[in-house]
Design an enzyme around this catalytic site. Structure first.
Site, mmCIF file in Angstrom:
data_model
loop_
_atom_site.group_PDB
_atom_site.id
_atom_site.type_symbol
_atom_site.label_atom_id
_atom_site.label_comp_id
_atom_site.label_asym_id
_atom_site.label_seq_id
_atom_site.Cartn_x
_atom_site.Cartn_y
_atom_site.Cartn_z
ATOM 1 N N LYS A 1 4.273 1.317 -5.083
ATOM 2 C CA LYS A 1 3.358 1.190 -6.223
ATOM 3 C C LYS A 1 3.993 1.787 -7.475
ATOM 4 O O LYS A 1 3.925 1.187 -8.558
ATOM 5 C CB LYS A 1 2.026 1.879 -5.931
ATOM 6 C CG LYS A 1 1.160 1.161 -4.923
ATOM 7 C CD LYS A 1 -0.101 1.967 -4.660
ATOM 8 C CE LYS A 1 -0.926 1.372 -3.544
ATOM 9 N NZ LYS A 1 -2.101 2.201 -3.247
ATOM 10 N N ASN B 1 0.805 -1.217 0.000
ATOM 11 C CA ASN B 1 0.000 0.000 0.000
ATOM 12 C C ASN B 1 0.845 1.278 0.000
ATOM 13 O O ASN B 1 0.302 2.374 -0.017
ATOM 14 C CB ASN B 1 -0.990 0.003 1.171
ATOM 15 C CG ASN B 1 -0.297 -0.017 2.514
ATOM 16 O OD1 ASN B 1 0.822 -0.494 2.639
ATOM 17 N ND2 ASN B 1 -0.973 0.487 3.533
ATOM 18 N N CYS B 2 2.157 1.159 -0.035
ATOM 19 C CA CYS B 2 3.055 2.322 -0.073
ATOM 20 C C CYS B 2 3.029 2.925 -1.483
ATOM 21 O O CYS B 2 3.237 2.221 -2.474
ATOM 22 C CB CYS B 2 4.473 1.885 0.297
ATOM 23 S SG CYS B 2 5.733 3.152 0.029
ATOM 24 N N ASP B 3 2.784 4.214 -1.587
ATOM 25 C CA ASP B 3 2.709 4.868 -2.891
ATOM 26 C C ASP B 3 4.007 4.749 -3.677
ATOM 27 O O ASP B 3 3.984 4.545 -4.893
ATOM 28 C CB ASP B 3 2.338 6.348 -2.736
ATOM 29 C CG ASP B 3 0.889 6.543 -2.323
ATOM 30 O OD1 ASP B 3 0.071 5.620 -2.541
ATOM 31 O OD2 ASP B 3 0.562 7.621 -1.791
#
Length: 116
Positions: A15, A10-12
């Site tokens: 991603k 879920n880390c931008d």
């Protein structure tokens, strides 16, 4: 080249890094710290190569929420214990490309490093 990207899904930044690898057709394995775990020997190897100061994400929410007493007197052993207990404190993404380690994502840097 064997490429492993370590992080949390879920880390931008993770991603963005995964998207960049996919767009450039670079096969990689994603290792989710929370789901796949992290062992002390592997973390120690990263600390030996990169230094705990580079690995520990002091600007992240997980670290900032720690009580001040846990942040004081940081050294390699204390930082390692914190990262093992809460892997979200490790700067992301960490990439292992055939043993060459790097932390963070920059499209320009990765273009130079990985593009054939």
């Amino acid at each position: 080249m064997t490429l492993t990207l370590y992080g949390i899904p879920n880390c931008d930044t993770v991603k963005k890094a995964r998207r960049w690898l996919d767009e450039h057709g670079l096969a990689h394995r994603f290792h989710d710290y929370r789901k796949d775990g992290l062992d002390a020997a592997q973390l120690q190897g990263w600390i030996d190569k990169l230094g705990w100061e580079k690995l520990l994400n002091k600007s992240g929410t997980t670290f900032r929420k720690l009580p001040d007493a846990e942040k004081e007197g940081l050294d390699a052993a204390k930082a390692k214990a914190l990262m093992l207990d809460q892997p979200a404190m490790i700067r992301r993404p960490l990439v292992d490309a055939d043993g060459a380690l790097s932390v963070g994502f920059s499209a320009d840097d990765w273009q130079q490093r990985f593009a054939a």
